[in-house]
Design a protein around this motif. Structure first.
Motif, PDB file in Angstrom:
ATOM      1  N   ASP A 212       0.923  -1.137   0.073  1.00 55.01           N
ATOM      2  CA  ASP A 212      -0.112  -0.025   0.093  1.00 55.01           C
ATOM      3  C   ASP A 212       0.765   1.282   0.008  1.00 55.01           C
ATOM      4  O   ASP A 212       1.438   1.599   0.949  1.00 55.01           O
ATOM      5  CB  ASP A 212      -0.946  -0.135   1.338  1.00 55.01           C
ATOM      6  CG  ASP A 212      -1.872   1.195   1.257  1.00 55.01           C
ATOM      7  OD1 ASP A 212      -1.942   2.042   0.389  1.00 55.01           O
ATOM      8  OD2 ASP A 212      -2.424   1.247   2.346  1.00 55.01           O
ATOM      9  N   LEU A 213       1.022   2.079  -1.271  1.00 53.21           N
ATOM     10  CA  LEU A 213       1.789   3.075  -0.943  1.00 53.21           C
ATOM     11  C   LEU A 213       1.204   4.539  -0.940  1.00 53.21           C
ATOM     12  O   LEU A 213       1.781   5.568  -0.809  1.00 53.21           O
ATOM     13  CB  LEU A 213       2.396   3.241  -2.681  1.00 53.21           C
ATOM     14  CG  LEU A 213       2.829   2.023  -3.287  1.00 53.21           C
ATOM     15  CD1 LEU A 213       3.549   2.229  -4.498  1.00 53.21           C
ATOM     16  CD2 LEU A 213       4.408   1.917  -2.389  1.00 53.21           C
TER      17      LEU A 213
ATOM     18  N   LEU B 103      14.219   7.971   0.700  1.00 49.30           N
ATOM     19  CA  LEU B 103      13.137   7.796   1.941  1.00 49.30           C
ATOM     20  C   LEU B 103      12.390   6.753   0.941  1.00 49.30           C
ATOM     21  O   LEU B 103      11.808   7.210  -0.180  1.00 49.30           O
ATOM     22  CB  LEU B 103      12.129   9.026   2.054  1.00 49.30           C
ATOM     23  CG  LEU B 103      12.610   9.409   3.641  1.00 49.30           C
ATOM     24  CD1 LEU B 103      11.815  10.781   3.661  1.00 49.30           C
ATOM     25  CD2 LEU B 103      12.061   8.588   4.528  1.00 49.30           C
ATOM     26  N   LYS B 104      12.130   5.485   1.200  1.00 49.52           N
ATOM     27  CA  LYS B 104      11.411   4.557   0.275  1.00 49.52           C
ATOM     28  C   LYS B 104      10.434   3.797   1.072  1.00 49.52           C
ATOM     29  O   LYS B 104      10.507   3.775   2.356  1.00 49.52           O
ATOM     30  CB  LYS B 104      12.448   3.601  -0.291  1.00 49.52           C
ATOM     31  CG  LYS B 104      13.082   2.853   0.839  1.00 49.52           C
ATOM     32  CD  LYS B 104      13.724   1.672   0.249  1.00 49.52           C
ATOM     33  CE  LYS B 104      13.106   0.266  -0.324  1.00 49.52           C
ATOM     34  NZ  LYS B 104      12.842  -0.440   0.830  1.00 49.52           N
ATOM     35  N   PRO B 105       9.436   3.108   0.446  1.00 49.74           N
ATOM     36  CA  PRO B 105       8.493   2.305   1.258  1.00 49.74           C
ATOM     37  C   PRO B 105       9.075   1.348   1.810  1.00 49.74           C
ATOM     38  O   PRO B 105      10.038   0.449   1.508  1.00 49.74           O
ATOM     39  CB  PRO B 105       7.475   1.695   0.148  1.00 49.74           C
ATOM     40  CG  PRO B 105       7.875   2.603  -1.016  1.00 49.74           C
ATOM     41  CD  PRO B 105       9.238   3.364  -0.826  1.00 49.74           C
ATOM     42  N   ALA B 106       8.707   0.987   3.373  1.00 51.01           N
ATOM     43  CA  ALA B 106       9.649  -0.021   4.151  1.00 51.01           C
ATOM     44  C   ALA B 106       9.112  -1.381   3.790  1.00 51.01           C
ATOM     45  O   ALA B 106       9.969  -2.329   4.289  1.00 51.01           O
ATOM     46  CB  ALA B 106       9.268   0.506   5.570  1.00 51.01           C
ATOM     47  N   ALA B 107       7.842  -1.530   3.259  1.00 51.28           N
ATOM     48  CA  ALA B 107       7.431  -2.803   3.245  1.00 51.28           C
ATOM     49  C   ALA B 107       7.973  -3.793   1.998  1.00 51.28           C
ATOM     50  O   ALA B 107       7.482  -4.877   1.865  1.00 51.28           O
ATOM     51  CB  ALA B 107       5.961  -2.816   3.267  1.00 51.28           C
ATOM     52  N   ALA B 108       8.689  -3.305   1.288  1.00 55.16           N
ATOM     53  CA  ALA B 108       9.282  -3.828  -0.002  1.00 55.16           C
ATOM     54  C   ALA B 108      10.780  -3.866  -0.196  1.00 55.16           C
ATOM     55  O   ALA B 108      11.240  -2.828   0.254  1.00 55.16           O
ATOM     56  CB  ALA B 108       8.515  -3.530  -1.081  1.00 55.16           C
ATOM     57  N   ASP B 109      11.263  -4.773  -0.701  1.00 52.65           N
ATOM     58  CA  ASP B 109      12.994  -4.626  -1.170  1.00 52.65           C
ATOM     59  C   ASP B 109      13.007  -5.639  -2.278  1.00 52.65           C
ATOM     60  O   ASP B 109      12.049  -6.197  -2.841  1.00 52.65           O
ATOM     61  CB  ASP B 109      13.868  -5.094   0.179  1.00 52.65           C
ATOM     62  CG  ASP B 109      13.416  -6.445   0.331  1.00 52.65           C
ATOM     63  OD1 ASP B 109      13.579  -7.236  -0.415  1.00 52.65           O
ATOM     64  OD2 ASP B 109      13.461  -6.878   1.630  1.00 52.65           O
TER      65      ASP B 109
END
Ligand SMILES: [Mg+2]
Length: 257
Positions: free
Chosen positions: A101-102, A178-184
């Motif tokens: 969820d972005l 700063l990036k979404p934490a839930a994906a790599d």
């Protein structure tokens, strides 16, 4: 272990399709002070075209760049895209899927983008890249002092918006993001590999610290190749020196030798 492109091609299985996960900057295309000018040459575009039209080859570009940016750099390409470090997937027909969820990331980053622009305007060498659900500041043209100052300002802002766990700070080579934490990149590559199924053998090629997540999840399932100097620790099984060696590898995969 350092390998030549020729040796690596010989070690790939002949009885499975190859699912090529390729990082973009520093892997396919050399770094440029201005990331918008790190454009692919005709040789790379021709190789990607030949790979993506082969029935038993698929190409996935895995990058921290936005999907729009990757489509601009690779117009008309039939590559799959894992953009924003794997948070967003775009198939070759252009259908886009947010894997996480972005919306909360976008909402929080709006204020960061505005604030950073105002404060970082006094550090002229800094390039701000607003990717909507992520924001990066590039400092490849900065001297050491400006880089430290810009990083301090950016991280000050970042601390205010990482408290709810949706965003995380990522430090790279002369870039802070700063990036979404839930994906790599690793979770993105594994997710797509599972959609493709066991008939496909993954080959992951990257030069970044963030590519180590891909090496970790694919190490026992496929081929993992770190690009760049040999003094950096890596989980990848093999190494290639630079983007020129990656191009040679792709050319050998195309020709089957
Ligand atoms: Mg890279």
């Amino acid at each position: 272990m350092a390998r030549t492109p020729e040796e690596i091609v010989r070690l790939l299985p002949a009885d499975r399709g190859l699912l090529l996960f390729l990082d973009y900057d520093g892997t396919l295309v050399p770094f440029h002070d201005d990331p918008s000018r790190a454009v692919p040459g005709p040789e790379l575009l021709a190789l990607l075209n030949r790979l993506t039209t082969h029935p038993r080859r698929r190409v996935v570009i895995v990058s921290g760049r936005s999907a729009d940016d990757l489509r601009r750099l690779l117009p008309g390409s039939a590559c799959h895209l894992l953009a924003l470090h794997g948070a967003q997937y775009v198939d070759p027909e252009g259908r886009c899927l947010d894997r996480v969820d972005l919306a909360p990331c976008r909402a929080r980053l709006k204020t960061v983008a505005e604030g950073c622009r105002a404060l970082l305007a006094s550090v002229p060498c800094v390039r701000i890249e607003d990717k909507g659900a992520a924001i990066a500041i590039h400092m490849r043209s900065c001297d050491h002092e400006s880089e430290e100052r810009a990083t301090r300002i950016f991280e000050g802002f970042s601390r205010e918006v990482t408290d709810d766990g949706n965003l995380m700070i990522l430090r790279g080579s002369r870039v802070v993001e700063l990036k979404p934490a839930a994906a790599d990149k690793g979770s993105g590559a594994l997710w797509l590999l599972e959609r493709f199924g066991p008939a496909w053998y993954p080959v992951y090629v990257g030069d970044d610290t963030t590519d180590e997540d891909g090496f970790r999840v694919l190490r026992d399932r496929g081929a993992t190749i770190r690009v760049g100097p040999t003094d950096r620790r890596t989980l990848a099984r093999w190494r290639l020196a630079d983007p020129a060696a990656v191009l040679e590898l792709l050319a050998r995969i195309v020709s089957g030798s």
